[in-house]
Design a protein around this motif. Structure first.
Motif, PDB file in Angstrom:
ATOM      1  N   MET A 100       7.507  11.115 -19.123  1.00  0.00           N
ATOM      2  CA  MET A 100       7.266  11.010 -17.687  1.00  0.00           C
ATOM      3  C   MET A 100       5.942  10.298 -17.446  1.00  0.00           C
ATOM      4  N   ALA A 101       5.923   9.334 -16.543  1.00  0.00           N
ATOM      5  CA  ALA A 101       4.712   8.581 -16.238  1.00  0.00           C
ATOM      6  C   ALA A 101       3.689   9.477 -15.567  1.00  0.00           C
ATOM      7  N   LYS A 102       2.422   9.190 -15.837  1.00  0.00           N
ATOM      8  CA  LYS A 102       1.347   9.954 -15.223  1.00  0.00           C
ATOM      9  C   LYS A 102       1.291   9.627 -13.738  1.00  0.00           C
ATOM     10  N   ARG A 103       0.997  10.628 -12.961  1.00  0.00           N
ATOM     11  CA  ARG A 103       0.848  10.456 -11.523  1.00  0.00           C
ATOM     12  C   ARG A 103      -0.626  10.220 -11.208  1.00  0.00           C
ATOM     13  N   PHE A 104      -0.909   9.319 -10.290  1.00  0.00           N
ATOM     14  CA  PHE A 104      -2.280   9.039  -9.864  1.00  0.00           C
ATOM     15  C   PHE A 104      -2.664  10.069  -8.811  1.00  0.00           C
ATOM     16  N   HIS A 105      -3.747  10.791  -9.054  1.00  0.00           N
ATOM     17  CA  HIS A 105      -4.233  11.801  -8.109  1.00  0.00           C
ATOM     18  C   HIS A 105      -5.413  11.222  -7.341  1.00  0.00           C
ATOM     19  N   LEU A 106      -5.245  11.101  -6.037  1.00  0.00           N
ATOM     20  CA  LEU A 106      -6.263  10.539  -5.157  1.00  0.00           C
ATOM     21  C   LEU A 106      -6.693  11.611  -4.167  1.00  0.00           C
ATOM     22  N   PHE A 107      -8.004  11.783  -4.007  1.00  0.00           N
ATOM     23  CA  PHE A 107      -8.509  12.712  -3.003  1.00  0.00           C
ATOM     24  C   PHE A 107      -9.332  11.911  -2.003  1.00  0.00           C
ATOM     25  N   VAL A 108      -9.027  12.090  -0.715  1.00  0.00           N
ATOM     26  CA  VAL A 108      -9.749  11.413   0.364  1.00  0.00           C
ATOM     27  C   VAL A 108     -10.525  12.466   1.132  1.00  0.00           C
ATOM     28  N   SER A 109     -11.847  12.431   0.976  1.00  0.00           N
ATOM     29  CA  SER A 109     -12.725  13.365   1.662  1.00  0.00           C
ATOM     30  C   SER A 109     -13.286  12.655   2.883  1.00  0.00           C
ATOM     31  N   ALA A 110     -12.867  13.108   4.070  1.00  0.00           N
ATOM     32  CA  ALA A 110     -13.267  12.441   5.310  1.00  0.00           C
ATOM     33  C   ALA A 110     -13.205  13.426   6.461  1.00  0.00           C
ATOM     34  N   GLY A 111     -14.075  13.237   7.431  1.00  0.00           N
ATOM     35  CA  GLY A 111     -14.118  14.101   8.601  1.00  0.00           C
ATOM     36  C   GLY A 111     -13.023  13.766   9.607  1.00  0.00           C
ATOM     37  N   PRO A 112     -12.947  14.578  10.656  1.00  0.00           N
ATOM     38  CA  PRO A 112     -11.893  14.393  11.653  1.00  0.00           C
ATOM     39  C   PRO A 112     -12.018  13.088  12.446  1.00  0.00           C
ATOM     40  N   ASP A 113     -13.189  12.461  12.444  1.00  0.00           N
ATOM     41  CA  ASP A 113     -13.363  11.198  13.159  1.00  0.00           C
ATOM     42  C   ASP A 113     -12.888  10.002  12.333  1.00  0.00           C
ATOM     43  N   MET A 114     -12.313  10.256  11.167  1.00  0.00           N
ATOM     44  CA  MET A 114     -11.924   9.173  10.267  1.00  0.00           C
ATOM     45  C   MET A 114     -10.410   9.088  10.054  1.00  0.00           C
ATOM     46  N   GLU A 115      -9.622   9.493  11.045  1.00  0.00           N
ATOM     47  CA  GLU A 115      -8.159   9.479  10.907  1.00  0.00           C
ATOM     48  C   GLU A 115      -7.609   8.066  10.714  1.00  0.00           C
ATOM     49  N   VAL A 116      -8.123   7.089  11.450  1.00  0.00           N
ATOM     50  CA  VAL A 116      -7.650   5.707  11.290  1.00  0.00           C
ATOM     51  C   VAL A 116      -7.941   5.227   9.869  1.00  0.00           C
ATOM     52  N   GLU A 117      -9.112   5.571   9.356  1.00  0.00           N
ATOM     53  CA  GLU A 117      -9.486   5.163   8.002  1.00  0.00           C
ATOM     54  C   GLU A 117      -8.567   5.806   6.961  1.00  0.00           C
TER      55      GLU A 117
ATOM     56  N   VAL B  32       2.797  -1.389  -7.897  1.00  0.00           N
ATOM     57  CA  VAL B  32       3.052  -0.560  -9.074  1.00  0.00           C
ATOM     58  C   VAL B  32       4.119   0.479  -8.739  1.00  0.00           C
ATOM     59  N   LYS B  33       4.909   0.824  -9.755  1.00  0.00           N
ATOM     60  CA  LYS B  33       5.920   1.875  -9.604  1.00  0.00           C
ATOM     61  C   LYS B  33       5.335   3.125 -10.237  1.00  0.00           C
ATOM     62  N   LEU B  34       4.475   3.754  -9.507  1.00  0.00           N
ATOM     63  CA  LEU B  34       3.701   4.873 -10.026  1.00  0.00           C
ATOM     64  C   LEU B  34       3.775   5.998  -9.013  1.00  0.00           C
TER      65      LEU B  34
ATOM     66  N   GLY C  10       7.298   8.180  -8.150  1.00  0.00           N
ATOM     67  CA  GLY C  10       7.596   7.036  -8.985  1.00  0.00           C
ATOM     68  C   GLY C  10       8.988   7.191  -9.569  1.00  0.00           C
ATOM     69  N   PRO C  11       9.501   6.167 -10.239  1.00  0.00           N
ATOM     70  CA  PRO C  11      10.855   6.238 -10.792  1.00  0.00           C
ATOM     71  C   PRO C  11      11.044   7.392 -11.771  1.00  0.00           C
ATOM     72  N   ASP C  12      10.003   7.755 -12.507  1.00  0.00           N
ATOM     73  CA  ASP C  12      10.120   8.836 -13.483  1.00  0.00           C
ATOM     74  C   ASP C  12      10.042  10.218 -12.854  1.00  0.00           C
ATOM     75  N   ASP C  13       9.791  10.287 -11.545  1.00  0.00           N
ATOM     76  CA  ASP C  13       9.692  11.575 -10.858  1.00  0.00           C
ATOM     77  C   ASP C  13      11.038  12.071 -10.346  1.00  0.00           C
ATOM     78  N   ALA C  14      12.095  11.272 -10.474  1.00  0.00           N
ATOM     79  CA  ALA C  14      13.406  11.667  -9.951  1.00  0.00           C
ATOM     80  C   ALA C  14      13.889  12.939 -10.641  1.00  0.00           C
ATOM     81  N   VAL C  15      14.568  13.743  -9.902  1.00  0.00           N
ATOM     82  CA  VAL C  15      15.134  14.972 -10.437  1.00  0.00           C
ATOM     83  C   VAL C  15      16.179  14.605 -11.484  1.00  0.00           C
ATOM     84  N   ARG C  16      16.179  15.342 -12.609  1.00  0.00           N
ATOM     85  CA  ARG C  16      17.148  15.070 -13.686  1.00  0.00           C
ATOM     86  C   ARG C  16      18.552  15.070 -13.089  1.00  0.00           C
ATOM     87  N   GLY C  17      19.286  14.020 -13.331  1.00  0.00           N
ATOM     88  CA  GLY C  17      20.629  13.891 -12.792  1.00  0.00           C
ATOM     89  C   GLY C  17      20.643  13.203 -11.432  1.00  0.00           C
TER      90      GLY C  17
END
Length: 194
Positions: A1-18, A31-33, A178-185
């Motif tokens: 199974m391909a590794k999943r990219f873990h991204l954390f976005v730390s931002a205040g409530p005034d940064m919704e558009v960002e 990328v197919k990740l 990603g493609p490798d995250d599909a449920v078996r079957g």
């Protein structure tokens, strides 16, 4: 199974558009990740700060606008203590005294942005650079590697626009499978399928 990219976005409530801009940049990468995107809870949300998600993130984006609000400082400290790759982003303009103190005390090298295009370019560059640096970890194909290299090269020639996009997409956090995250079957739906 391909590794999943873990991204954390730390931002205040005034940064919704960002946050929306960041979600769109992730979705447009060639990328197919699988991606797991976590973020600072908004005021009134029942969830506390997810420091476990911060500690396992591959990339921690710290986005600061006019002011700093809880729990951004706690999230930054958790990312710093756990040795996460931190990209601190600062919107140009006036900042509150609390934000100025935080800026000084973090001793980070803040990347400043004003327009949506500037933010997109900084975030895309950070993501592409990290993906290329850790291509083996994320099991990128040669085609994905080449597409990311071309994207990096084309970034240098693009003109910036100052129109912020309408909110839509994964700015509220989520999981991109990603493609490798599909449920078996299960069946992966390709571009030609409808």
């Amino acid at each position: 199974m391909a590794k999943r990219f873990h991204l954390f976005v730390s931002a205040g409530p005034d940064m919704e558009v960002e946050r929306e801009i960041i979600g769109r940049v992730v979705a447009e990468l060639p990328v197919k990740l699988g991606w797991e995107i976590r973020r600072t809870p908004l005021p009134g949300e029942p969830h506390p700060a997810d420091l476990e998600a911060v500690a396992r993130s591959d990339l921690f984006l710290l986005v600061l606008g006019h002011d700093i609000s809880a729990p951004i400082g706690v999230e930054w400290e958790a990312a710093w203590r756990s040795g996460r790759h931190i990209v601190p982003l600062l919107r140009r303009g006036p900042h509150t005294p609390a934000a100025n103190i935080f800026l000084r005390e973090t001793r980070e090298e803040w990347q400043r942005f004003e327009s949506a295009a500037e933010l997109e370019k900084i975030v895309r560059r950070a993501l592409v650079d990290l993906l290329l640096e850790r291509a083996v970890d994320f099991r990128l194909t040669p085609e994905e590697w080449e597409a990311l290299e071309q994207l990096r090269e084309s970034e240098e020639g693009e003109e910036e626009s100052s129109q912020p996009p309408e909110p839509a997409g994964a700015g509220g956090g989520g999981v991109i499978l990603g493609p490798d995250d599909a449920v078996r079957g299960g069946v992966v739906v390709g571009e030609g399928d409808s």
